[in-house]
Motif scaffolding. Structure first.
Motif, PDB file in Angstrom:
ATOM      1  N   THR A   1       0.836  -1.206   0.000  1.00  0.00           N
ATOM      2  CA  THR A   1       0.000   0.000   0.000  1.00  0.00           C
ATOM      3  C   THR A   1       0.867   1.252   0.000  1.00  0.00           C
ATOM      4  N   VAL A   2       1.926   1.247   0.808  1.00  0.00           N
ATOM      5  CA  VAL A   2       2.833   2.397   0.882  1.00  0.00           C
ATOM      6  C   VAL A   2       3.465   2.686  -0.474  1.00  0.00           C
ATOM      7  N   THR A   3       3.975   1.659  -1.123  1.00  0.00           N
ATOM      8  CA  THR A   3       4.745   1.844  -2.352  1.00  0.00           C
ATOM      9  C   THR A   3       3.901   1.828  -3.627  1.00  0.00           C
ATOM     10  N   GLY A   4       2.747   1.176  -3.567  1.00  0.00           N
ATOM     11  CA  GLY A   4       1.954   0.971  -4.776  1.00  0.00           C
ATOM     12  C   GLY A   4       2.439  -0.218  -5.595  1.00  0.00           C
ATOM     13  N   TRP A   5       3.389  -0.984  -5.051  1.00  0.00           N
ATOM     14  CA  TRP A   5       3.922  -2.155  -5.733  1.00  0.00           C
ATOM     15  C   TRP A   5       3.080  -3.373  -5.354  1.00  0.00           C
ATOM     16  N   PRO A   6       2.882  -4.316  -6.279  1.00  0.00           N
ATOM     17  CA  PRO A   6       2.038  -5.475  -5.992  1.00  0.00           C
ATOM     18  C   PRO A   6       2.737  -6.541  -5.159  1.00  0.00           C
ATOM     19  N   LEU A   7       1.922  -7.344  -4.480  1.00  0.00           N
ATOM     20  CA  LEU A   7       2.439  -8.554  -3.839  1.00  0.00           C
ATOM     21  C   LEU A   7       2.731  -9.584  -4.919  1.00  0.00           C
ATOM     22  N   GLY A   8       3.589 -10.541  -4.593  1.00  0.00           N
ATOM     23  CA  GLY A   8       3.860 -11.636  -5.511  1.00  0.00           C
ATOM     24  C   GLY A   8       2.566 -12.351  -5.871  1.00  0.00           C
ATOM     25  N   ALA A   9       2.421 -12.754  -7.115  1.00  0.00           N
ATOM     26  CA  ALA A   9       1.183 -13.359  -7.604  1.00  0.00           C
ATOM     27  C   ALA A   9       0.786 -14.611  -6.838  1.00  0.00           C
TER      28      ALA A   9
ATOM     29  N   ALA B   1       3.593  15.712   3.764  1.00  0.00           N
ATOM     30  CA  ALA B   1       2.348  15.060   3.342  1.00  0.00           C
ATOM     31  C   ALA B   1       2.528  13.546   3.326  1.00  0.00           C
ATOM     32  N   GLU B   2       3.717  13.084   2.937  1.00  0.00           N
ATOM     33  CA  GLU B   2       3.990  11.635   2.926  1.00  0.00           C
ATOM     34  C   GLU B   2       4.026  11.084   4.348  1.00  0.00           C
ATOM     35  N   VAL B   3       4.633  11.809   5.262  1.00  0.00           N
ATOM     36  CA  VAL B   3       4.652  11.382   6.665  1.00  0.00           C
ATOM     37  C   VAL B   3       3.224  11.258   7.190  1.00  0.00           C
ATOM     38  N   ASP B   4       2.381  12.225   6.879  1.00  0.00           N
ATOM     39  CA  ASP B   4       0.974  12.164   7.305  1.00  0.00           C
ATOM     40  C   ASP B   4       0.268  10.952   6.703  1.00  0.00           C
ATOM     41  N   ARG B   5       0.499  10.693   5.409  1.00  0.00           N
ATOM     42  CA  ARG B   5      -0.124   9.547   4.735  1.00  0.00           C
ATOM     43  C   ARG B   5       0.320   8.234   5.364  1.00  0.00           C
ATOM     44  N   LEU B   6       1.609   8.110   5.629  1.00  0.00           N
ATOM     45  CA  LEU B   6       2.134   6.883   6.225  1.00  0.00           C
ATOM     46  C   LEU B   6       1.582   6.658   7.628  1.00  0.00           C
ATOM     47  N   ALA B   7       1.428   7.729   8.387  1.00  0.00           N
ATOM     48  CA  ALA B   7       0.838   7.609   9.721  1.00  0.00           C
ATOM     49  C   ALA B   7      -0.611   7.122   9.629  1.00  0.00           C
ATOM     50  N   GLU B   8      -1.341   7.604   8.647  1.00  0.00           N
ATOM     51  CA  GLU B   8      -2.722   7.138   8.450  1.00  0.00           C
ATOM     52  C   GLU B   8      -2.765   5.658   8.080  1.00  0.00           C
ATOM     53  N   LEU B   9      -1.714   5.159   7.418  1.00  0.00           N
ATOM     54  CA  LEU B   9      -1.658   3.754   7.015  1.00  0.00           C
ATOM     55  C   LEU B   9      -1.185   2.826   8.143  1.00  0.00           C
TER      56      LEU B   9
ATOM     57  N   PRO C   1       4.339  -1.073  10.975  1.00  0.00           N
ATOM     58  CA  PRO C   1       3.508  -1.701  12.009  1.00  0.00           C
ATOM     59  C   PRO C   1       4.216  -2.745  12.872  1.00  0.00           C
ATOM     60  N   GLU C   2       5.344  -3.290  12.426  1.00  0.00           N
ATOM     61  CA  GLU C   2       6.095  -4.240  13.253  1.00  0.00           C
ATOM     62  C   GLU C   2       7.321  -3.608  13.898  1.00  0.00           C
ATOM     63  N   GLY C   3       7.473  -2.284  13.773  1.00  0.00           N
ATOM     64  CA  GLY C   3       8.552  -1.582  14.461  1.00  0.00           C
ATOM     65  C   GLY C   3       9.839  -1.416  13.679  1.00  0.00           C
TER      66      GLY C   3
END
Length: 124
Positions: A22-30, A78-86, A108-110
């Motif tokens: 979600t942060v990067t916009g890159w997909p998970l492995g298929a 703005a990116e810091v704010d977005r990441l905090a929301e995520l 989320p895991e520190g």
């Protein structure tokens, strides 16, 4: 030699990979699914992917290596704010009154990572 992946230990690889996807916009492995012991966030070439591997122990000390991110579509703040929301948290704020500096955050895991000024902010 080619850098293929940056590997990150995780309690829950799939959940942490979803956060970074979600942060990067890159997909998970298929082929990656909840409960997998290894989950890949596929980066566009030539950028290395982020590979999350399940480990039994929890994170207990500062990371010896971390990733520095430069926003491409928004300002650092703005990116810091977005990441905090995520779900990320601010760990150390190194922003300076003149606009320079960075913010060290935790996922989320520190796991620590930094958010620097965007290219536009540096050029301005």
């Amino acid at each position: 030699m080619i850098l293929r992946h940056i590997t990150i230990d995780a309690a829950n690889p799939y959940e942490l990979a979803q956060f970074w996807s979600t942060v990067t916009g890159w997909p998970l492995g298929a082929e990656d699914e909840p409960g997998d012991q290894e989950v890949l966030v596929e980066a566009p070439a030539p950028v290395p992917g982020l590979l999350f591997i399940a480990v039994p122990e929890s994170k207990s000390v500062k990371n010896r290596v971390h990733i520095d991110w430069v926003p491409t579509e928004r300002t650092r703040d703005a990116e810091v704010d977005r990441l905090a929301e995520l779900g990320a948290t601010i760990h150390e704020d190194h922003r300076q009154p003149d606009g320079r500096g960075w913010v060290t955050m935790k996922d989320p895991e520190g796991n620590e990572f930094c958010v620097e000024r965007s290219e536009a902010e540096r050029a301005g």
